[in-house]
Design a protein around this motif. Sequence first.
Motif, PDB file in Angstrom:
ATOM      1  N   ILE A  34      15.029  -8.195  18.474  1.00  0.00           N
ATOM      2  CA  ILE A  34      14.584  -9.152  18.809  1.00  0.00           C
ATOM      3  C   ILE A  34      15.429 -10.100  18.101  1.00  0.00           C
ATOM      4  CG2 ILE A  34      12.527 -10.514  18.919  1.00  0.00           C
ATOM      5  CD1 ILE A  34      11.001  -7.974  18.695  1.00  0.00           C
ATOM      6  N   TYR A  35      16.409 -11.457  19.102  1.00  0.00           N
ATOM      7  CA  TYR A  35      16.637 -12.014  17.936  1.00  0.00           C
ATOM      8  C   TYR A  35      15.967 -13.515  18.570  1.00  0.00           C
ATOM      9  CZ  TYR A  35      19.882  -8.634  18.272  1.00  0.00           C
ATOM     10  OH  TYR A  35      21.290  -7.562  18.717  1.00  0.00           O
ATOM     11  N   ASP A  36      16.313 -13.591  17.251  1.00  0.00           N
ATOM     12  CA  ASP A  36      15.504 -15.545  17.154  1.00  0.00           C
ATOM     13  C   ASP A  36      16.322 -16.888  18.156  1.00  0.00           C
ATOM     14  OD1 ASP A  36      17.454 -16.124  16.079  1.00  0.00           O
ATOM     15  OD2 ASP A  36      16.438 -17.398  14.145  1.00  0.00           O
ATOM     16  N   ALA A  37      15.538 -17.665  18.679  1.00  0.00           N
ATOM     17  CA  ALA A  37      16.052 -18.587  19.447  1.00  0.00           C
ATOM     18  C   ALA A  37      17.431 -19.408  19.067  1.00  0.00           C
ATOM     19  CB  ALA A  37      14.964 -19.412  19.982  1.00  0.00           C
ATOM     20  N   GLU A  38      17.051 -19.427  17.981  1.00  0.00           N
ATOM     21  CA  GLU A  38      18.207 -20.241  17.391  1.00  0.00           C
ATOM     22  C   GLU A  38      19.663 -19.228  17.436  1.00  0.00           C
ATOM     23  OE1 GLU A  38      20.523 -22.343  13.419  1.00  0.00           O
ATOM     24  OE2 GLU A  38      18.431 -21.319  13.410  1.00  0.00           O
ATOM     25  N   PHE A  39      19.586 -18.176  17.167  1.00  0.00           N
ATOM     26  CA  PHE A  39      21.218 -17.471  17.860  1.00  0.00           C
ATOM     27  C   PHE A  39      21.799 -16.855  19.449  1.00  0.00           C
ATOM     28  CE2 PHE A  39      22.465 -12.655  18.474  1.00  0.00           C
ATOM     29  CZ  PHE A  39      23.590 -12.783  17.568  1.00  0.00           C
ATOM     30  N   ARG A  40      20.460 -16.536  20.029  1.00  0.00           N
ATOM     31  CA  ARG A  40      20.277 -16.618  21.303  1.00  0.00           C
ATOM     32  C   ARG A  40      21.526 -17.848  21.853  1.00  0.00           C
ATOM     33  NH1 ARG A  40      15.303 -14.647  21.528  1.00  0.00           N
ATOM     34  NH2 ARG A  40      14.245 -16.431  21.891  1.00  0.00           N
ATOM     35  N   GLU A  41      20.775 -19.126  20.849  1.00  0.00           N
ATOM     36  CA  GLU A  41      21.467 -19.998  21.461  1.00  0.00           C
ATOM     37  C   GLU A  41      23.045 -20.456  21.495  1.00  0.00           C
ATOM     38  OE1 GLU A  41      18.671 -23.761  20.138  1.00  0.00           O
ATOM     39  OE2 GLU A  41      17.093 -22.699  22.040  1.00  0.00           O
ATOM     40  N   GLY A  42      22.846 -19.913  20.273  1.00  0.00           N
ATOM     41  CA  GLY A  42      24.483 -20.159  19.203  1.00  0.00           C
ATOM     42  C   GLY A  42      25.143 -19.518  20.291  1.00  0.00           C
ATOM     43  N   ALA A  43      24.622 -18.231  20.619  1.00  0.00           N
ATOM     44  CA  ALA A  43      25.552 -17.102  21.166  1.00  0.00           C
ATOM     45  C   ALA A  43      26.095 -17.312  23.059  1.00  0.00           C
ATOM     46  CB  ALA A  43      24.864 -15.635  21.505  1.00  0.00           C
ATOM     47  N   VAL A  44      24.644 -18.247  23.584  1.00  0.00           N
ATOM     48  CA  VAL A  44      25.393 -18.622  24.449  1.00  0.00           C
ATOM     49  C   VAL A  44      26.310 -19.801  24.855  1.00  0.00           C
ATOM     50  CG1 VAL A  44      24.388 -20.220  26.578  1.00  0.00           C
ATOM     51  CG2 VAL A  44      23.194 -17.830  25.545  1.00  0.00           C
ATOM     52  N   ARG A  45      26.377 -21.015  23.550  1.00  0.00           N
ATOM     53  CA  ARG A  45      26.803 -21.607  23.160  1.00  0.00           C
ATOM     54  C   ARG A  45      28.280 -21.239  22.800  1.00  0.00           C
ATOM     55  NH1 ARG A  45      24.245 -24.649  20.092  1.00  0.00           N
ATOM     56  NH2 ARG A  45      24.998 -23.072  17.985  1.00  0.00           N
ATOM     57  N   ILE A  46      28.557 -20.172  22.598  1.00  0.00           N
ATOM     58  CA  ILE A  46      29.640 -19.461  22.211  1.00  0.00           C
ATOM     59  C   ILE A  46      30.893 -19.173  23.566  1.00  0.00           C
ATOM     60  CG2 ILE A  46      31.133 -17.867  20.763  1.00  0.00           C
ATOM     61  CD1 ILE A  46      29.359 -17.522  18.940  1.00  0.00           C
ATOM     62  N   VAL A  47      30.421 -18.344  24.547  1.00  0.00           N
ATOM     63  CA  VAL A  47      30.511 -18.184  25.500  1.00  0.00           C
ATOM     64  C   VAL A  47      30.981 -19.387  26.160  1.00  0.00           C
ATOM     65  CG1 VAL A  47      29.839 -16.848  27.599  1.00  0.00           C
ATOM     66  CG2 VAL A  47      29.189 -15.194  26.061  1.00  0.00           C
ATOM     67  N   THR A  48      29.541 -20.440  26.702  1.00  0.00           N
ATOM     68  CA  THR A  48      30.224 -21.546  27.537  1.00  0.00           C
ATOM     69  C   THR A  48      31.325 -22.149  27.078  1.00  0.00           C
ATOM     70  OG1 THR A  48      28.543 -22.295  26.477  1.00  0.00           O
ATOM     71  CG2 THR A  48      27.868 -21.218  28.343  1.00  0.00           C
ATOM     72  N   GLU A  49      31.370 -23.040  25.775  1.00  0.00           N
ATOM     73  CA  GLU A  49      31.990 -23.754  25.329  1.00  0.00           C
ATOM     74  C   GLU A  49      33.438 -23.082  25.502  1.00  0.00           C
ATOM     75  OE1 GLU A  49      30.330 -25.487  21.747  1.00  0.00           O
ATOM     76  OE2 GLU A  49      28.548 -26.391  22.223  1.00  0.00           O
ATOM     77  N   THR A  50      33.288 -22.223  24.768  1.00  0.00           N
ATOM     78  CA  THR A  50      34.849 -21.302  24.516  1.00  0.00           C
ATOM     79  C   THR A  50      35.441 -20.729  25.894  1.00  0.00           C
ATOM     80  OG1 THR A  50      34.018 -19.131  23.683  1.00  0.00           O
ATOM     81  CG2 THR A  50      34.402 -20.938  22.441  1.00  0.00           C
ATOM     82  N   GLY A  51      34.200 -20.671  26.701  1.00  0.00           N
ATOM     83  CA  GLY A  51      34.968 -19.862  27.962  1.00  0.00           C
ATOM     84  C   GLY A  51      35.304 -18.171  27.723  1.00  0.00           C
TER      85      GLY A  51
END
Length: 110
Positions: free
Chosen positions: A7-24
């Motif tokens: 179980i990952y906290d919301a901050e970790f999930r949002e950070g991981a998604v941001r890495i994917v979306t911002e870096t490509g």
Amino acid sequence: MASRKHIYDAEFREGAVRIVTETGKPIPEVAEDLGIHPGALHSWVSRARRNGSPSSDRPVAESSSGGRLQESERAELERLRAEAREKDKRLRELEMERDVCKRFAALSVK
């Protein structure tokens, strides 16, 4: 052979998604870097694209994201525009100083 469910906290999930979306970067590469299952990251990214948040199953209201800037984005845009104006002003001043120096050098040679 029971698998543990992390179980990952919301901050970790949002950070991981941001890495994917911002870096490509591809999802499997980011998942490997973070040590998470690619399927989990894929679902977070899909949920974020669909709902606006990787931790929310509820869609974001259309009126709040309909191409309008958030207050923090608007403030940063204003700050960047002001910074660009200041840099343009300084550039013009430096160009004028350069031109004066060129004229002085040309006059002193004669």
